[in-house]
Design a protein around this motif. Sequence first.
Motif, PDB file in Angstrom:
ATOM      1  N   LYS A  77       0.834  -1.209   0.000  1.00 13.53           N
ATOM      2  CA  LYS A  77       0.000   0.000   0.000  1.00 13.53           C
ATOM      3  C   LYS A  77       0.867   1.258   0.000  1.00 13.53           C
ATOM      4  O   LYS A  77       2.035   1.206   0.394  1.00 13.53           O
ATOM      5  N   PRO A  78       0.279   2.380  -0.419  1.00 14.91           N
ATOM      6  CA  PRO A  78       1.043   3.638  -0.449  1.00 14.91           C
ATOM      7  C   PRO A  78       1.729   3.916   0.890  1.00 14.91           C
ATOM      8  O   PRO A  78       1.103   3.821   1.946  1.00 14.91           O
ATOM      9  N   GLY A  79       3.007   4.213   0.823  1.00 14.28           N
ATOM     10  CA  GLY A  79       3.756   4.576   2.021  1.00 14.28           C
ATOM     11  C   GLY A  79       4.221   3.397   2.861  1.00 14.28           C
ATOM     12  O   GLY A  79       4.958   3.571   3.833  1.00 14.28           O
ATOM     13  N   GLU A  80       3.794   2.223   2.499  1.00 14.83           N
ATOM     14  CA  GLU A  80       4.095   1.046   3.316  1.00 14.83           C
ATOM     15  C   GLU A  80       5.515   0.514   3.078  1.00 14.83           C
ATOM     16  O   GLU A  80       6.068   0.663   2.005  1.00 14.83           O
ATOM     17  N   VAL A  81       6.051  -0.137   4.119  1.00 13.09           N
ATOM     18  CA  VAL A  81       7.366  -0.768   4.014  1.00 13.09           C
ATOM     19  C   VAL A  81       7.225  -2.256   4.326  1.00 13.09           C
ATOM     20  O   VAL A  81       6.600  -2.629   5.317  1.00 13.09           O
ATOM     21  N   LEU A 132      15.534  -9.699  -9.638  1.00 18.43           N
ATOM     22  CA  LEU A 132      16.042 -10.908  -8.981  1.00 18.43           C
ATOM     23  C   LEU A 132      16.488 -10.607  -7.558  1.00 18.43           C
ATOM     24  O   LEU A 132      17.153  -9.599  -7.307  1.00 18.43           O
ATOM     25  N   THR A 133      16.123 -11.489  -6.651  1.00 19.53           N
ATOM     26  CA  THR A 133      16.620 -11.428  -5.277  1.00 19.53           C
ATOM     27  C   THR A 133      17.364 -12.738  -5.030  1.00 19.53           C
ATOM     28  O   THR A 133      16.755 -13.742  -4.682  1.00 19.53           O
ATOM     29  N   PRO A 134      18.690 -12.729  -5.240  1.00 23.40           N
ATOM     30  CA  PRO A 134      19.449 -13.976  -5.103  1.00 23.40           C
ATOM     31  C   PRO A 134      19.381 -14.540  -3.679  1.00 23.40           C
ATOM     32  O   PRO A 134      19.041 -13.830  -2.732  1.00 23.40           O
ATOM     33  N   SER A 135      19.723 -15.793  -3.562  1.00 21.68           N
ATOM     34  CA  SER A 135      19.773 -16.465  -2.271  1.00 21.68           C
ATOM     35  C   SER A 135      20.566 -15.642  -1.254  1.00 21.68           C
ATOM     36  O   SER A 135      21.643 -15.136  -1.562  1.00 21.68           O
ATOM     37  N   TRP A 136      19.988 -15.494  -0.064  1.00 21.45           N
ATOM     38  CA  TRP A 136      20.647 -14.877   1.086  1.00 21.45           C
ATOM     39  C   TRP A 136      20.898 -13.371   0.928  1.00 21.45           C
ATOM     40  O   TRP A 136      21.678 -12.782   1.674  1.00 21.45           O
ATOM     41  N   ALA A 137      20.275 -12.754  -0.060  1.00 21.82           N
ATOM     42  CA  ALA A 137      20.402 -11.297  -0.227  1.00 21.82           C
ATOM     43  C   ALA A 137      19.389 -10.594   0.675  1.00 21.82           C
ATOM     44  O   ALA A 137      18.205 -10.952   0.692  1.00 21.82           O
ATOM     45  N   TRP A 138      19.845  -9.596   1.406  1.00 25.41           N
ATOM     46  CA  TRP A 138      18.923  -8.772   2.198  1.00 25.41           C
ATOM     47  C   TRP A 138      17.979  -8.065   1.238  1.00 25.41           C
ATOM     48  O   TRP A 138      18.424  -7.553   0.208  1.00 25.41           O
ATOM     49  N   HIS A 139      16.698  -8.003   1.592  1.00 27.52           N
ATOM     50  CA  HIS A 139      15.755  -7.267   0.736  1.00 27.52           C
ATOM     51  C   HIS A 139      14.609  -6.701   1.534  1.00 27.52           C
ATOM     52  O   HIS A 139      14.093  -7.341   2.446  1.00 27.52           O
ATOM     53  N   ASP A 140      14.255  -5.456   1.204  1.00 28.47           N
ATOM     54  CA  ASP A 140      13.065  -4.814   1.747  1.00 28.47           C
ATOM     55  C   ASP A 140      12.423  -4.035   0.614  1.00 28.47           C
ATOM     56  O   ASP A 140      13.085  -3.613  -0.322  1.00 28.47           O
ATOM     57  N   HIS A 141      11.094  -3.905   0.692  1.00 26.67           N
ATOM     58  CA  HIS A 141      10.362  -3.211  -0.363  1.00 26.67           C
ATOM     59  C   HIS A 141       9.645  -2.013   0.247  1.00 26.67           C
ATOM     60  O   HIS A 141       9.269  -2.043   1.414  1.00 26.67           O
ATOM     61  N   ALA A 142       9.419  -0.982  -0.552  1.00 24.23           N
ATOM     62  CA  ALA A 142       8.669   0.169  -0.045  1.00 24.23           C
ATOM     63  C   ALA A 142       7.897   0.838  -1.175  1.00 24.23           C
ATOM     64  O   ALA A 142       8.377   0.909  -2.314  1.00 24.23           O
ATOM     65  N   HIS A 143       6.697   1.286  -0.849  1.00 27.66           N
ATOM     66  CA  HIS A 143       5.879   2.067  -1.782  1.00 27.66           C
ATOM     67  C   HIS A 143       6.213   3.531  -1.528  1.00 27.66           C
ATOM     68  O   HIS A 143       6.247   3.975  -0.382  1.00 27.66           O
ATOM     69  N   SER A 144       6.447   4.275  -2.600  1.00 24.98           N
ATOM     70  CA  SER A 144       6.886   5.666  -2.456  1.00 24.98           C
ATOM     71  C   SER A 144       5.815   6.562  -1.837  1.00 24.98           C
ATOM     72  O   SER A 144       6.139   7.603  -1.265  1.00 24.98           O
ATOM     73  N   GLY A 145       4.540   6.158  -1.985  1.00 23.12           N
ATOM     74  CA  GLY A 145       3.468   7.020  -1.511  1.00 23.12           C
ATOM     75  C   GLY A 145       3.152   8.155  -2.473  1.00 23.12           C
ATOM     76  O   GLY A 145       2.313   9.006  -2.178  1.00 23.12           O
ATOM     77  N   PHE A 146       3.802   8.166  -3.634  1.00 27.39           N
ATOM     78  CA  PHE A 146       3.551   9.234  -4.618  1.00 27.39           C
ATOM     79  C   PHE A 146       2.217   9.068  -5.319  1.00 27.39           C
ATOM     80  O   PHE A 146       1.760   9.964  -6.012  1.00 27.39           O
ATOM     81  N   GLY A 149       1.324  -1.032 -11.237  1.00 26.70           N
ATOM     82  CA  GLY A 149       1.931   0.084 -10.524  1.00 26.70           C
ATOM     83  C   GLY A 149       3.429   0.168 -10.764  1.00 26.70           C
ATOM     84  O   GLY A 149       4.078  -0.815 -11.128  1.00 26.70           O
ATOM     85  N   SER A 150       3.954   1.377 -10.588  1.00 26.12           N
ATOM     86  CA  SER A 150       5.387   1.614 -10.838  1.00 26.12           C
ATOM     87  C   SER A 150       5.973   2.516  -9.766  1.00 26.12           C
ATOM     88  O   SER A 150       6.948   3.220  -9.998  1.00 26.12           O
ATOM     89  N   THR A 151       5.351   2.500  -8.585  1.00 28.73           N
ATOM     90  CA  THR A 151       5.747   3.471  -7.559  1.00 28.73           C
ATOM     91  C   THR A 151       6.346   2.810  -6.323  1.00 28.73           C
ATOM     92  O   THR A 151       6.277   3.368  -5.231  1.00 28.73           O
ATOM     93  N   ALA A 152       6.924   1.629  -6.503  1.00 27.14           N
ATOM     94  CA  ALA A 152       7.599   1.009  -5.361  1.00 27.14           C
ATOM     95  C   ALA A 152       9.038   0.700  -5.749  1.00 27.14           C
ATOM     96  O   ALA A 152       9.375   0.625  -6.929  1.00 27.14           O
ATOM     97  N   HIS A 153       9.862   0.532  -4.726  1.00 19.71           N
ATOM     98  CA  HIS A 153      11.219   0.087  -4.992  1.00 19.71           C
ATOM     99  C   HIS A 153      11.539  -1.067  -4.049  1.00 19.71           C
ATOM    100  O   HIS A 153      10.844  -1.287  -3.055  1.00 19.71           O
ATOM    101  N   THR A 154      12.562  -1.805  -4.407  1.00 21.53           N
ATOM    102  CA  THR A 154      13.082  -2.806  -3.496  1.00 21.53           C
ATOM    103  C   THR A 154      14.549  -2.460  -3.288  1.00 21.53           C
ATOM    104  O   THR A 154      15.174  -1.842  -4.157  1.00 21.53           O
ATOM    105  N   VAL A 155      15.085  -2.806  -2.128  1.00 23.67           N
ATOM    106  CA  VAL A 155      16.518  -2.655  -1.900  1.00 23.67           C
ATOM    107  C   VAL A 155      17.076  -4.063  -1.762  1.00 23.67           C
ATOM    108  O   VAL A 155      16.596  -4.845  -0.945  1.00 23.67           O
ATOM    109  N   VAL A 156      18.037  -4.414  -2.618  1.00 23.79           N
ATOM    110  CA  VAL A 156      18.637  -5.753  -2.593  1.00 23.79           C
ATOM    111  C   VAL A 156      20.126  -5.585  -2.312  1.00 23.79           C
ATOM    112  O   VAL A 156      20.842  -4.954  -3.089  1.00 23.79           O
ATOM    113  N   ASN A 157      20.559  -6.106  -1.185  1.00 22.15           N
ATOM    114  CA  ASN A 157      21.962  -5.979  -0.766  1.00 22.15           C
ATOM    115  C   ASN A 157      22.510  -4.568  -0.964  1.00 22.15           C
ATOM    116  O   ASN A 157      23.555  -4.376  -1.591  1.00 22.15           O
ATOM    117  N   GLY A 158      21.750  -3.588  -0.463  1.00 21.64           N
ATOM    118  CA  GLY A 158      22.237  -2.214  -0.476  1.00 21.64           C
ATOM    119  C   GLY A 158      22.029  -1.462  -1.775  1.00 21.64           C
ATOM    120  O   GLY A 158      22.424  -0.306  -1.882  1.00 21.64           O
TER     121      GLY A 158
END
Length: 345
Positions: A86-90, A128-142, A107-116
């Motif tokens: 959802k908008p603004g969510e992490v 792609l989120t390879p094995s053992w890669a840190w990942h978090d996703h966030a909706h920009s809220g735009f 939608g095109s308003t989210a990003h993911t962070v994969v290993n920095g």
Amino acid sequence: MPLDDGYYDRLEQANAAAHWLRDFTPRPAPEPYIWHWEQMEPLIREAAAEEALGGERRSLTLHNPAHKRGGGGTICSLIAAIQLIKPGEVATAHRHTATAIRFIMIGSTAHTVVNGEKVQMEEGDLVLTPSWAWHDHAHSGFTNDDMIWMDVLDAPLAGYLGVQRREMYPEDTQPVTKPDGFTAARIGGGLMRGFTDARPERALAMIYKWEDSYGALLNAKESSPFDGVAMEYLNPLTAGHTLPSMSLSLQRLRPGEHTRAHRHAHSVVYHAAQGDGFTIVEGRRMDWTKFDIFALPPWTWHEHGNASEDTDAVLFSLSDLPVVEAVGMAEEEEGEYQEVVGTIG
Ligand code: GTQ
Ligand code: FE2
């Protein structure tokens, strides 16, 4: 001399079995099955009412009816899911041994962070989120619109092997430590590599933009009688399969195209990325439209058709071919057209 009466009981107590009495029926093979977006969209949108789920993800996993509920995957090796943010969510940072991919649907308003590395996710993109890669996703809220994508993980395979592990990041999100476009720059368009790049990884946090992957199909000069204009997403490190456990592909069925049937040892999860079409599996016809997801069991005859005479139909798909090849069991057989004797879904 006959076996002692108590022999089989003693055998069972010893946690052993007589191979000569073995039942050769394999454990339930996945069935051909289709999850229609018409049914799934209201279900995932309704789940938006569930408060932020953080590390647990607001995702609906798709279980092949041949497997036990909550147990097996969409096919034996892979599980597909539909995730909504959802908008603004992490969706907070974690990592797991299972490899994941995301194919962006709405939608095109989210990003993911994969290993920095921060990666913007837009419709049709593959991340792609390879094995053992840190990942978090966030909706920009735009925008006020929820964003939806398909996840696919090799969790059933990892579970089978007993190698499943997962870990939460100590904070909600990981810091972005790499410049924008870091991975794309490393591979120089797939043609070059840096002198100083040691490349110890087996898979990169690749993003394949829709314009590039679909553009490659539009530019392709060759096609397959069984798959239409089909290309695999390449691992630029090895020029081999997309990931150690999965081969990802995009295939374009030209207007009116209807392929011949073939069957192969690897199984497939298909996602209708564009258009309307049908797939005939073992003589049973499955009609699909945009965002439908369907499972193809191993060693089943299948052929694809575009239902439209004037627009492309595009299938995104994932198979366990790299694993089946690694165990020396990859095989394929070519056929013609099947007689249609029924329908699925
Ligand atoms: O986005 O990290 O659908 O870890 C299932 C497990 C998504 C994710 C899923 C996951 C994720
Ligand atoms: Fe995850």
